[in-house]
Motif scaffolding. Structure first.
Motif, PDB file in Angstrom:
ATOM      1  N   ASN A   2       0.858  -1.194   0.000  1.00 50.78           N
ATOM      2  CA  ASN A   2       0.000   0.000   0.000  1.00 50.78           C
ATOM      3  C   ASN A   2       0.892   1.241   0.000  1.00 50.78           C
ATOM      4  O   ASN A   2       2.113   1.140   0.101  1.00 50.78           O
ATOM      5  CB  ASN A   2      -0.934  -0.030   1.213  1.00 50.78           C
ATOM      6  N   PHE A   4       1.451   3.551   2.153  1.00 51.42           N
ATOM      7  CA  PHE A   4       2.261   3.824   3.343  1.00 51.42           C
ATOM      8  C   PHE A   4       3.517   2.957   3.362  1.00 51.42           C
ATOM      9  O   PHE A   4       4.606   3.411   3.704  1.00 51.42           O
ATOM     10  CB  PHE A   4       1.437   3.591   4.608  1.00 51.42           C
ATOM     11  N   ARG A   5       3.331   1.699   2.990  1.00 52.58           N
ATOM     12  CA  ARG A   5       4.460   0.772   2.933  1.00 52.58           C
ATOM     13  C   ARG A   5       5.488   1.252   1.899  1.00 52.58           C
ATOM     14  O   ARG A   5       6.689   1.291   2.177  1.00 52.58           O
ATOM     15  CB  ARG A   5       3.916  -0.621   2.588  1.00 52.58           C
ATOM     16  N   MET A 164       1.503   3.300   9.906  1.00 57.01           N
ATOM     17  CA  MET A 164       0.302   3.529   9.102  1.00 57.01           C
ATOM     18  C   MET A 164       0.024   2.296   8.231  1.00 57.01           C
ATOM     19  O   MET A 164      -1.127   1.862   8.079  1.00 57.01           O
ATOM     20  CB  MET A 164       0.467   4.754   8.196  1.00 57.01           C
ATOM     21  N   ASN A 165       1.085   1.745   7.665  1.00 58.63           N
ATOM     22  CA  ASN A 165       0.985   0.540   6.849  1.00 58.63           C
ATOM     23  C   ASN A 165       0.370  -0.616   7.649  1.00 58.63           C
ATOM     24  O   ASN A 165      -0.499  -1.343   7.150  1.00 58.63           O
ATOM     25  CB  ASN A 165       2.391   0.192   6.341  1.00 58.63           C
ATOM     26  N   TRP A 166       0.803  -0.754   8.917  1.00 57.85           N
ATOM     27  CA  TRP A 166       0.282  -1.857   9.728  1.00 57.85           C
ATOM     28  C   TRP A 166      -1.181  -1.640  10.096  1.00 57.85           C
ATOM     29  O   TRP A 166      -1.942  -2.603  10.193  1.00 57.85           O
ATOM     30  CB  TRP A 166       1.145  -2.053  10.973  1.00 57.85           C
ATOM     31  N   TRP A 168      -3.299  -0.043   8.177  1.00 57.73           N
ATOM     32  CA  TRP A 168      -3.936  -0.353   6.900  1.00 57.73           C
ATOM     33  C   TRP A 168      -4.085  -1.874   6.721  1.00 57.73           C
ATOM     34  O   TRP A 168      -5.153  -2.380   6.392  1.00 57.73           O
ATOM     35  CB  TRP A 168      -3.095   0.246   5.758  1.00 57.73           C
ATOM     36  N   ARG A 169      -2.979  -2.575   6.946  1.00 59.71           N
ATOM     37  CA  ARG A 169      -2.999  -4.023   6.725  1.00 59.71           C
ATOM     38  C   ARG A 169      -3.898  -4.736   7.733  1.00 59.71           C
ATOM     39  O   ARG A 169      -4.502  -5.762   7.409  1.00 59.71           O
ATOM     40  CB  ARG A 169      -1.574  -4.594   6.804  1.00 59.71           C
ATOM     41  N   TYR A 171      -6.702  -3.516   8.971  1.00 57.91           N
ATOM     42  CA  TYR A 171      -8.092  -3.320   8.552  1.00 57.91           C
ATOM     43  C   TYR A 171      -8.433  -4.039   7.259  1.00 57.91           C
ATOM     44  O   TYR A 171      -9.520  -4.592   7.112  1.00 57.91           O
ATOM     45  CB  TYR A 171      -8.410  -1.822   8.423  1.00 57.91           C
ATOM     46  N   PHE A 172      -7.490  -4.019   6.304  1.00 57.05           N
ATOM     47  CA  PHE A 172      -7.842  -4.531   4.980  1.00 57.05           C
ATOM     48  C   PHE A 172      -7.362  -5.956   4.705  1.00 57.05           C
ATOM     49  O   PHE A 172      -7.849  -6.613   3.793  1.00 57.05           O
ATOM     50  CB  PHE A 172      -7.332  -3.582   3.896  1.00 57.05           C
TER      51      PHE A 172
END
Lengths: 212, 10
Positions: A2, A4-5, A164-166, A168-169, A171-172
């Motif tokens: 994503n 952020f990553r 932020m990436n974590w 995101w991951r 939730y999705f």
């Protein structure tokens, strides 16, 4: 992958390149903690041993090689090529006080009691505090070159973006790695004080200097 | 449940 990553990885890469270029262009590693750079080389070495056992993607493999290569190039420049400019007198953080307890913790708290997993865990814990010798050096000398502060900013931003990436991951994708998250939070918190100085001083064109 | 995580992150 994503946004952020990706921006996190690029921010990490930017930090590493900024530091290498700074040393190369100025022919000097003044103000840089060789101890922090050795710790980062150790972090990448112990984390990316899976290069030998598994292939994830071309992106993954090339970034790992770039990170490891740059880390050792930086250490080489500090301790060999530009050794005369290395400010060892101010680089006095006792790294054994980090490495030994973290080694113990990696044995006790890990996802799987296997050599590769323990070394990966060690690298995650160690990375979270590897910048301490550098921050200690700045607090000792009371100042940092502006280019060094850019390096620190991108290095701190990288783990913040990973947080932020974590999120995101989680939730999705339902992805959740407690060891990485806790260490990542610790790592990001260590930069907060610096972020504040960076925004209030460096971005306003002033040199980063601490009150005596 | 295997807790080991695929190391796709850097």
């Amino acid at each position: 992958m994503n946004i952020f990553r990706l921006t996190g990885d690029l921010s990490h890469l930017a930090a590493i390149i900024i530091l290498l270029l700074k040393i190369w262009k100025t022919r000097s590693c003044a103000g840089i903690s060789g101890k922090s750079q050795i710790l980062f080389a150790l972090v990448f070495t112990t984390r990316y041993l899976d290069l030998l056992t598994s292939f994830i993607s071309l992106y993954n493999t090339s970034m790992k090689f770039i990170y490891i290569g740059c880390a050792y190039a930086t250490v080489y420049m500090i301790y060999a090529k530009f050794k005369a400019t290395y400010d060892g007198n101010h680089d006095t953080f006792r790294v054994e006080f980090l490495v030994v307890p973290i080694g113990g913790l990696a044995f006790l708290v890990n996802h799987d009691f296997s050599p590769l997993e323990i070394l990966w865990t060690f690298s995650i814990y160690l990375e979270s505090v590897a910048i301490l010798p550098q921050l200690f050096m700045i607090s000792k000398t009371g100042e940092a070159e502006t280019i060094t502060t850019h390096y620190l900013f991108f290095l701190g931003l990288y783990r913040a973006l990973y947080l932020m990436n974590w999120i995101w991951r989680f939730y999705f994708e339902g992805f959740f790695d407690m060891i990485a998250i806790v260490a990542g939070v610790v790592q990001t918190i260590l930069y907060c004080d610096f972020f504040y100085l960076y925004v209030t001083k460096v971005l306003k064109g002033k040199k980063l200097s601490l009150p005596a | 449940e295997d807790e080991a995580v695929a190391k796709d992150e850097l």
